[in-house]
Write a protein that holds these residues in place. Structure first.
Motif, short mmCIF file in Angstrom:
data_model
loop_
_atom_site.label_atom_id
_atom_site.label_comp_id
_atom_site.label_asym_id
_atom_site.label_seq_id
_atom_site.Cartn_x
_atom_site.Cartn_y
_atom_site.Cartn_z
N HIS A 148 -32.84 54.17 116.67
CA HIS A 148 -31.40 54.09 116.38
C HIS A 148 -31.10 54.31 114.90
CE1 HIS A 148 -30.15 52.48 120.31
NE2 HIS A 148 -31.32 51.86 120.30
N HIS A 149 -32.08 54.01 114.04
CA HIS A 149 -31.82 54.02 112.62
C HIS A 149 -33.14 54.05 111.90
CE1 HIS A 149 -29.88 53.08 108.82
NE2 HIS A 149 -30.83 52.19 108.61
N PRO A 150 -33.30 54.73 110.80
CA PRO A 150 -32.29 55.51 110.08
C PRO A 150 -32.13 56.91 110.67
CG PRO A 150 -34.36 55.59 108.90
CD PRO A 150 -34.59 54.69 110.08
N ALA A 151 -31.14 57.65 110.13
CA ALA A 151 -30.92 59.03 110.57
C ALA A 151 -32.15 59.87 110.26
CB ALA A 151 -29.69 59.59 109.87
N ILE A 169 -22.70 56.56 108.76
CA ILE A 169 -23.76 57.46 108.32
C ILE A 169 -23.31 58.91 108.51
CG2 ILE A 169 -26.16 58.13 108.74
CD1 ILE A 169 -26.44 55.36 110.16
N LYS A 196 -25.66 45.02 108.00
CA LYS A 196 -26.48 46.01 108.71
C LYS A 196 -25.80 47.37 108.59
CE LYS A 196 -29.48 43.28 110.96
NZ LYS A 196 -30.94 43.38 110.75
N THR A 197 -26.61 48.41 108.47
CA THR A 197 -26.08 49.76 108.50
C THR A 197 -26.03 50.21 109.95
OG1 THR A 197 -27.08 50.17 106.36
CG2 THR A 197 -26.35 52.09 107.60
N THR A 198 -24.86 50.55 110.44
CA THR A 198 -24.71 50.98 111.83
C THR A 198 -24.08 52.37 111.84
OG1 THR A 198 -22.44 50.28 112.25
CG2 THR A 198 -24.15 48.57 112.37
N SER A 199 -24.03 52.97 113.02
CA SER A 199 -23.45 54.31 113.12
C SER A 199 -21.96 54.30 112.79
CB SER A 199 -23.68 54.90 114.51
OG SER A 199 -23.09 54.08 115.48
N LEU A 230 -28.71 60.57 116.85
CA LEU A 230 -29.12 59.21 117.21
C LEU A 230 -28.37 58.73 118.44
CD1 LEU A 230 -29.16 57.65 113.62
CD2 LEU A 230 -31.11 58.54 114.93
#
Lengths: 141, 308
Positions: free
Chosen positions: B243-246, B170, B131-134, B252
């Motif tokens: 929350h996602h994406p930027a 990110i 997962k892509t997270t902050s 965010l």
């Protein structure tokens, strides 16, 4: 019991957290991760500064419930989401603000409490919720 | 290349690991240290008489201390069969070396009395990713612990961590805004925001209000719209926390709400000046027009001052 109403607010509390508190908690909880006391280490792994143990924040916040209910053995369930680390700079530290309100009173008498936990207005624990068995003689304040 | 899901499936299939005993029985010295560190002065943990008055057979341990009894100590090593240790090893090897806790859910079946000797078991639950997270690209790893006194379960915990690859966070979003496409049908609306007004389209034939704007009335089909001015108040009909994406110009997470205006139509807009966790359906909101430049003023919403 009958005096506990949905929406009733629990007395809010502020918990000041200084670096020394984290050192004491590290010893008392046997969690010696340097993230929680060593500024150089914390910054080396990409954090702004030393952060409080999640379990420390969690255990501090539930005091709003146990102080209200009177009996800590009354807590049946307790869950949180760690949404944001509690950053504890030296020497200023941080202040955890915890407020609570009665979400529901179940048929079996168990009381659901929602907690809001913020540092400088930002949520640090989300969906913080406890289920409590409130003694008949307390919790109605 | 490590097959993380295959490794997770293998470790999950091992089920609950052998129970590991606490180093020490539940004891007053450790409780004293812990309640001092927390600053908790509740007497039932440390004063036998107070505990009995509260209805306990004797001194009890703080429930939130459950994990402490089975911590490894200063020189502790994870047992080789520990499912969390195995899964962390797999993710470390794959480059996901950093860790943060994300969720903790504890259930206390009963409180522990002093002198009780507990054991703990662990099994691996869900492993979800990448997962892509902050914080960066990572995997969410859930474990389930059960603490026992003898064979009686006394407490359980769901614990979830994010194991992430450091340095893959990110990048901060660019500081500009997404501009709306202004068409023949919507020009009156944007001219309105620039003039400090919130304009709602109204059919000149049947009088019904509509939003978003369009050329024909969905009620009667007439194609002669005009507009009325909204007072700029309403309530949250529904919302999402993004929350996602930027998104360019946004920090965010942010809240996008479907606002039901007092006039009756619904309008999508960003809800500002609000903690995302505190947004509720039905929350009263008010218009907050924000001038971006000479050509664009965006309508935002914020919690109603009257309700705060």
């Amino acid at each position: 019991m009958s005096s506990i109403a949905v929406g009733a607010e629990l007395p809010a509390q502020d918990f000041p957290i200084a670096r020394g508190d984290l050192v004491r908690y590290a010893g008392a909880s046997l969690d010696f991760n340097p993230l929680h006391w060593n500024e150089h280490f914390a910054k080396s792994v990409g954090l702004p500064d030393v952060i409080a143990h999640g379990m420390f924040t969690m255990a501090s916040a539930i005091r709003v419930v146990t102080d209200w209910a009177g009996d800590p053995g009354a807590v049946v369930e307790y869950s949180v989401r760690f949404t944001r680390p509690v950053v504890v700079p030296d020497p200023d530290g941080a202040t955890l603000h915890v407020a609570g309100s009665v979400r529901a009173v179940r048929d079996d008498g168990l009381v659901e409490v929602d907690l809001t936990c913020t540092v400088e207005g930002q949520t640090v624990l989300a969906r913080a919720r406890a289920v409590v068995r409130v003694p008949a003689t307390s919790g109605s304040a | 290349m490590i097959d993380i899901l295959a490794e997770a499936a293998r470790i999950t299939a091992l089920g609950e690991c052998a129970r590991r005993p606490a180093r020490d029985a539940v004891n007053l010295p450790m409780i004293n240290n812990w309640v001092e560190a927390i600053g908790d002065t509740n007497a039932v943990y440390v004063d036998e008489a107070a505990a009995r008055v509260a209805g306990h057979p004797g001194l009890v341990a703080p429930p939130a201390m459950i994990q402490v009894w089975t911590m490894g100590g200063l020189h502790g090593q994870r047992a080789s069969g520990d499912p969390l240790g195995q899964m962390i090893g797999v993710l470390d090897e794959a480059g996901f070396t950093s860790v943060v806790a994300t969720n903790c859910e504890q259930t206390y079946h009963r409180y522990l009395g002093h002198g009780e000797q507990v054991t703990v078991s662990t099994r691996l639950g869900e492993v979800v990713g990448p997962k892509t997270t902050s914080l960066g690209e990572g995997w969410f790893v859930t474990t389930h612990n059960v603490w026992y006194a003898g064979d009686e379960p006394v407490a359980q915990m769901l614990f979830r961590v994010l194991k992430f690859r450091p340095g893959t966070a990110i990048p901060a979003p660019a500081a500009d805004v997404l501009r709306p496409v202004i068409s023949h049908d919507t020009a009156f609306f944007w001219a309105g925001t620039a003039a400090g007004e919130l304009r709602i389209q109204q059919c000149t034939a049947c009088g019904s209000l509509r939003h978003p704007p369009g050329p024909m009335c969905p009620s009667c089909g007439a194609d002669k719209p005009d507009y009325v001015l909204a007072i700029g108040r309403g309530q949250v009909f529904s919302y999402v926390v993004h929350h996602h994406p930027a998104v360019p110009g946004k920090t965010l997470p942010f809240v996008v709400a479907l606002v039901e205006l007092n006039e009756g139509v619904r309008m999508i807009g960003e809800l500002i000046d609000v903690d995302p966790a505190s947004v509720q359906i039905g929350m009263p909101v008010e218009l907050a027009l924000t001038r971006i430049d000479d050509e664009l003023t965006l309508p935002f919403w914020r919690p109603s001052r009257a309700a705060r």
